[in-house]
Design an enzyme around this catalytic site. Sequence first.
Site, mmCIF file in Angstrom:
data_model
loop_
_atom_site.group_PDB
_atom_site.id
_atom_site.type_symbol
_atom_site.label_atom_id
_atom_site.label_comp_id
_atom_site.label_asym_id
_atom_site.label_seq_id
_atom_site.Cartn_x
_atom_site.Cartn_y
_atom_site.Cartn_z
ATOM 1 N N ARG A 36 74.167 54.087 31.724
ATOM 2 C CA ARG A 36 75.031 54.016 32.841
ATOM 3 C C ARG A 36 75.285 55.283 33.419
ATOM 4 N NH1 ARG A 36 79.231 50.116 29.965
ATOM 5 N NH2 ARG A 36 77.315 49.798 28.769
ATOM 6 N N ASP B 47 66.806 56.483 22.549
ATOM 7 C CA ASP B 47 68.398 56.556 22.222
ATOM 8 C C ASP B 47 68.810 55.991 20.774
ATOM 9 O OD1 ASP B 47 71.071 55.606 22.863
ATOM 10 O OD2 ASP B 47 70.815 53.768 23.698
ATOM 11 N N ASP C 166 63.410 52.759 25.469
ATOM 12 C CA ASP C 166 64.567 52.979 26.443
ATOM 13 C C ASP C 166 64.298 53.553 27.689
ATOM 14 O OD1 ASP C 166 67.301 51.888 26.575
ATOM 15 O OD2 ASP C 166 68.190 53.740 25.832
ATOM 16 N N GLU D 270 75.008 55.464 27.155
ATOM 17 C CA GLU D 270 74.607 56.637 28.143
ATOM 18 C C GLU D 270 73.701 56.456 29.411
ATOM 19 O OE1 GLU D 270 72.885 55.162 25.718
ATOM 20 O OE2 GLU D 270 70.915 55.164 26.467
ATOM 21 N N ASP E 202 76.874 56.037 23.134
ATOM 22 C CA ASP E 202 75.940 55.028 23.121
ATOM 23 C C ASP E 202 75.631 54.337 24.570
ATOM 24 O OD1 ASP E 202 73.669 53.510 22.180
ATOM 25 O OD2 ASP E 202 74.511 52.241 20.985
ATOM 26 N N LYS F 228 65.808 53.870 34.489
ATOM 27 C CA LYS F 228 66.524 54.767 33.166
ATOM 28 C C LYS F 228 65.392 55.109 32.516
ATOM 29 C CE LYS F 228 69.082 53.612 28.866
ATOM 30 N NZ LYS F 228 70.096 52.540 27.965
ATOM 31 N N LYS G 197 73.698 54.718 16.379
ATOM 32 C CA LYS G 197 73.501 53.371 16.158
ATOM 33 C C LYS G 197 73.201 52.917 14.759
ATOM 34 C CE LYS G 197 70.971 52.413 20.589
ATOM 35 N NZ LYS G 197 72.056 51.443 21.149
HETATM 36 N N1 BES Z 1 69.608 50.931 25.171
HETATM 37 C C1 BES Z 1 70.765 50.291 24.889
HETATM 38 C C2 BES Z 1 70.743 49.006 25.208
HETATM 39 C C3 BES Z 1 69.479 48.105 24.621
HETATM 40 C C4 BES Z 1 69.696 47.630 23.199
HETATM 41 C C5 BES Z 1 68.433 47.749 25.265
HETATM 42 C C6 BES Z 1 68.825 46.971 22.587
HETATM 43 C C7 BES Z 1 67.374 47.009 24.545
HETATM 44 C C8 BES Z 1 67.746 46.502 23.369
HETATM 45 C C9 BES Z 1 72.011 50.932 25.453
HETATM 46 O O1 BES Z 1 71.988 52.259 25.831
HETATM 47 C C10 BES Z 1 73.228 50.812 24.515
HETATM 48 O O2 BES Z 1 73.212 51.282 23.679
HETATM 49 N N2 BES Z 1 74.182 49.904 24.957
HETATM 50 C C11 BES Z 1 75.259 49.587 24.058
HETATM 51 C C12 BES Z 1 76.540 49.844 25.138
HETATM 52 C C13 BES Z 1 77.888 49.580 24.317
HETATM 53 C C14 BES Z 1 77.818 50.835 23.453
HETATM 54 C C15 BES Z 1 79.037 49.389 25.172
HETATM 55 C C16 BES Z 1 74.954 48.045 23.399
HETATM 56 O O3 BES Z 1 74.230 47.348 24.179
HETATM 57 O O4 BES Z 1 75.490 47.961 22.385
HETATM 58 ZN ZN ZN Z 2 70.198 53.138 26.078
HETATM 59 MN MN MN Z 3 72.496 53.476 24.179
#
Ligand code: BES
Ligand code: ZN
Ligand code: MN
Length: 470
Positions: free
Chosen positions: A322, A241, A259, A320, A318, A236, A248
């Site tokens: 996947r 992000d 990220d 993104e 968010d 990834k 966020k």
């Molecule tokens: N990059 C984030 C996940 C992340 C968060 C990695 C903190 C490292 C530290 C990912 O893109 C994300 O935002 N995931 C969301 C998914 C949700 C919207 C279903 C999450 O984990 O909150």
């Molecule tokens: Zn992310």
């Molecule tokens: Mn995200």
Amino acid sequence: MPKSIAFHFENNTKQAIDPNVVRVRLVPGKESMLVREGSIRRLEVGTGIEVADMTRRKLVLVARKVIAEARAHSVQKLSVDIADFSFPHLHLKDEDFVELLSVNMELANFEFVKYKSEPKEGWKFVREVFVAGCKSKQMREALLRGQIIADEVNACRALANTPGGEMTPKLLVVGARSATKGLLVKVTVLGEREMKKLGMGGVLGVAKGSDEEAQFIILEYKGGQAKEWPIVFVGKGVTFDTGGLNLKPSDAIYEMHMDMSGGAAVIHAVVLAAKLRLKKNVIGLVPAVENMPSGSSYHPGDVLKSLSGRTIEVLNTDAEGRIILADGITYAKRYNPRLVVDVATLTGAAMAALGQRCSAIFTEDEKLEHILRELGEKSGDYVWPLPLWDEYEEEIKGTFGDVANVGKTRYGGAITAAKFLHTFAKDLSCPWVHIDMAPRMTSIEGEYLAKGAAGAPVRLLVKLLEQVIL
Ligand code: BES
Ligand code: ZN
Ligand code: MN
């Protein structure tokens, strides 16, 4: 950037007469001390445990603590007798054991100082280590091999630590090109025009909100026979992000320049395969985008057509990672791979489930799961499995698209993310592993690693390349 440690094996007179060389001794207490005996200085490093209680995991920390204490005491030259670090009850092979020592010493000697002014007295890095007790050529080679591995992990940490303003998809390409310079690694980059032609609607959809053009980075290392099927890593590469329109909250945006850590790990794992001249064919794929809110962003409710032909219903911008990985996994098919491993800072939910001491792994291949857990222990990039059961698939059924990019509830988010990827990985005709490395994105207190990117799971990926016999 700190230089790597100069290891010396000629452990004789030069060291004995140089008063700047400090001898290391392990002591059972917790405390560490710099002791002076005449003209000789000795660094006593407290392991905090009795000899009989030493484990491989603790030895990793002890090797790092030696360097951490040396740096804290401004010691630049050390001498160590590896017999002091040898714990016969661990039954470690000589080579394995010295590799563990050099890897972890080098990891502890790294700090991201690129954007800091050097203090008058200079950076506190260890410069030289005199090693006694490396009896055989194999042991000396293993020690230097450990150093090559750790140097690459540190390069991965530097790349991941680079601030978002200086780390766009195009600059990640620059990073990939400079990391592979002089090596037998071919780098190919697809821009948005090429991706459009191919139909990579996932990557392009996420990239829409950013002024920075998305890039799809392809690294190819052919160390094996020409007809041998490759191992494909997909990383990834979200260079920043923000969450996109599902922005966020402030606290959660901090550190999101990291990220692209999965992408950085993939780049440096391929580089290591080349540097170690592994006899394997390895492909690295890194979809690189910036996830931004703007007038041109993709919206919640948008339906994207992925490279696989399946449509993705975007319920949350968010989620993104996947989406871009789906296209990456589909792209892997064209290599006729024997194994596909994706690596991503994918979910906060993986951190909620496991804490910050291991990455989550997902695979249907039980043998592979077992190998990965073992290699996790061996490499120090610890992993723990979570399920890919069919029941979870219900949660990501789309209403207006084939598959939704988030689950119906907020529970089990690491698993629904993995199931989303699984939908696409099912098209592969080889085993697939998903590594959610969000828990290991940054180092934590007490592991004697500098603040910032931890460099996971480069060491694990390399061990996997060495082992894989699929
Ligand atoms: N990059 C984030 C996940 C992340 C968060 C990695 C903190 C490292 C530290 C990912 O893109 C994300 O935002 N995931 C969301 C998914 C949700 C919207 C279903 C999450 O984990 O909150
Ligand atoms: Zn992310
Ligand atoms: Mn995200």
